[in-house]
Scaffold this motif. Structure first.
Motif, mmCIF file in Angstrom:
data_model
loop_
_atom_site.group_PDB
_atom_site.id
_atom_site.type_symbol
_atom_site.label_atom_id
_atom_site.label_comp_id
_atom_site.label_asym_id
_atom_site.label_seq_id
_atom_site.Cartn_x
_atom_site.Cartn_y
_atom_site.Cartn_z
ATOM 1 N N GLY A 54 0.832 -1.287 -0.026
ATOM 2 C CA GLY A 54 0.160 0.020 -0.189
ATOM 3 C C GLY A 54 0.729 1.274 -0.001
ATOM 4 N N PRO A 55 0.613 2.357 0.684
ATOM 5 C CA PRO A 55 1.091 3.575 0.850
ATOM 6 C C PRO A 55 2.673 3.418 1.117
ATOM 7 N N MET A 56 3.086 2.244 1.930
ATOM 8 C CA MET A 56 4.510 2.226 2.401
ATOM 9 C C MET A 56 5.329 1.694 1.436
ATOM 10 N N VAL A 57 4.891 1.547 0.234
ATOM 11 C CA VAL A 57 5.722 1.088 -1.116
ATOM 12 C C VAL A 57 6.492 2.239 -1.381
ATOM 13 N N ASN A 58 6.070 3.382 -1.005
ATOM 14 C CA ASN A 58 6.774 4.558 -1.840
ATOM 15 C C ASN A 58 7.906 5.035 -1.304
ATOM 16 N N ASP A 59 9.031 5.674 -1.770
ATOM 17 C CA ASP A 59 9.982 6.385 -1.351
ATOM 18 C C ASP A 59 9.615 7.717 -1.290
ATOM 19 N N ARG A 60 10.486 8.805 -0.877
ATOM 20 C CA ARG A 60 10.112 10.071 -0.704
ATOM 21 C C ARG A 60 9.866 10.762 -1.809
ATOM 22 N N CYS A 61 10.094 10.401 -3.139
ATOM 23 C CA CYS A 61 9.560 10.889 -4.494
ATOM 24 C C CYS A 61 8.527 10.094 -5.271
ATOM 25 N N SER A 62 7.999 9.302 -4.782
ATOM 26 C CA SER A 62 6.983 8.404 -5.428
ATOM 27 C C SER A 62 5.479 8.386 -4.801
ATOM 28 N N GLU A 63 4.487 8.124 -5.524
ATOM 29 C CA GLU A 63 3.420 7.907 -4.924
ATOM 30 C C GLU A 63 2.885 6.726 -5.951
ATOM 31 N N LEU A 64 3.008 5.545 -5.777
ATOM 32 C CA LEU A 64 2.720 4.378 -6.637
ATOM 33 C C LEU A 64 1.418 4.097 -6.597
ATOM 34 N N LYS A 65 0.779 3.836 -7.620
ATOM 35 C CA LYS A 65 -0.775 3.407 -7.763
ATOM 36 C C LYS A 65 -0.642 2.227 -8.709
ATOM 37 N N VAL A 66 -1.461 1.129 -8.586
ATOM 38 C CA VAL A 66 -1.967 0.212 -9.507
ATOM 39 C C VAL A 66 -3.306 0.595 -10.047
ATOM 40 N N VAL A 67 -3.154 0.764 -11.463
ATOM 41 C CA VAL A 67 -4.342 1.130 -12.449
ATOM 42 C C VAL A 67 -4.540 -0.159 -13.280
ATOM 43 N N GLU A 68 -5.819 -0.148 -13.936
ATOM 44 C CA GLU A 68 -6.190 -1.058 -15.003
ATOM 45 C C GLU A 68 -6.247 -0.188 -16.502
ATOM 46 N N ILE A 69 -5.877 -0.865 -17.288
ATOM 47 C CA ILE A 69 -6.088 -0.425 -18.521
ATOM 48 C C ILE A 69 -6.554 -1.480 -19.389
ATOM 49 N N PRO A 70 -7.208 -1.037 -20.494
ATOM 50 C CA PRO A 70 -7.754 -2.040 -21.494
ATOM 51 C C PRO A 70 -6.716 -2.822 -22.034
ATOM 52 N N ASP A 71 -6.977 -4.088 -22.466
ATOM 53 C CA ASP A 71 -5.687 -5.094 -22.909
ATOM 54 C C ASP A 71 -5.432 -4.568 -24.147
ATOM 55 N N ASP A 72 -6.023 -3.780 -25.150
ATOM 56 C CA ASP A 72 -5.637 -3.122 -26.562
ATOM 57 C C ASP A 72 -4.986 -1.808 -26.385
ATOM 58 N N VAL A 73 -4.751 -1.404 -25.112
ATOM 59 C CA VAL A 73 -3.994 -0.292 -25.060
ATOM 60 C C VAL A 73 -2.565 -0.516 -24.759
ATOM 61 N N GLN A 74 -1.716 0.118 -25.557
ATOM 62 C CA GLN A 74 -0.287 -0.065 -25.327
ATOM 63 C C GLN A 74 0.330 1.014 -24.521
ATOM 64 N N PHE A 75 1.318 0.729 -23.544
ATOM 65 C CA PHE A 75 1.765 1.696 -22.769
ATOM 66 C C PHE A 75 3.095 1.898 -23.028
ATOM 67 N N GLN A 76 3.635 2.834 -22.720
ATOM 68 C CA GLN A 76 5.412 3.252 -22.622
ATOM 69 C C GLN A 76 5.630 3.961 -21.432
ATOM 70 N N PRO A 77 6.327 3.340 -20.467
ATOM 71 C CA PRO A 77 6.723 4.376 -19.378
ATOM 72 C C PRO A 77 7.727 5.264 -19.704
ATOM 73 N N ILE A 78 7.430 6.572 -19.264
ATOM 74 C CA ILE A 78 8.217 7.817 -19.562
ATOM 75 C C ILE A 78 9.098 7.845 -18.421
ATOM 76 N N SER A 79 10.236 8.020 -19.009
ATOM 77 C CA SER A 79 11.528 8.208 -18.039
ATOM 78 C C SER A 79 12.142 9.704 -18.017
ATOM 79 N N PRO A 80 12.707 10.175 -16.866
ATOM 80 C CA PRO A 80 13.152 11.437 -17.043
ATOM 81 C C PRO A 80 14.338 11.675 -18.195
ATOM 82 N N SER A 81 14.583 12.837 -18.672
ATOM 83 C CA SER A 81 15.318 13.165 -19.402
ATOM 84 C C SER A 81 16.710 13.081 -18.834
#
Length: 84
Positions: A54-81
């Motif tokens: 739950g909320p204890m998963v986060n470090d000081r710079c994150s707020e992680l959350k599980v979300v559901e997206i449709p199977d036909d949606v492709q996603f790509q994580p965005i990394s900082p430059s």
């Protein structure tokens, strides 16, 4: 639907020390210098750790959350430059 982990906070994608230790335990990672930055956001182990901690998963710079997206949606994580 597929589950992925997102960071809903402006900042890095990080795990608390305890969550990192749990991820490493589940994955059998023994390298003390291993860094969680390259974990795939749809990793079954990451999903388990985020849901387990739950909320204890986060470090000081994150707020992680599980979300559901449709199977036909492709996603790509965005990394900082990269910094120069």
């Amino acid at each position: 639907m597929q589950k992925i982990v997102i960071n809903v906070c402006h900042g890095g994608f990080g795990l608390s020390e305890e969550a990192t230790a749990r991820y490493k335990q589940l994955e059998g990672i023994t390298d003390p210098d291993w860094w969680p930055g390259d974990i795939l956001r749809d990793s079954k182990t990451l999903l388990q750790v985020v849901e387990e901690f739950g909320p204890m998963v986060n470090d000081r710079c994150s707020e992680l959350k599980v979300v559901e997206i449709p199977d036909d949606v492709q996603f790509q994580p965005i990394s900082p430059s990269p910094t120069s």
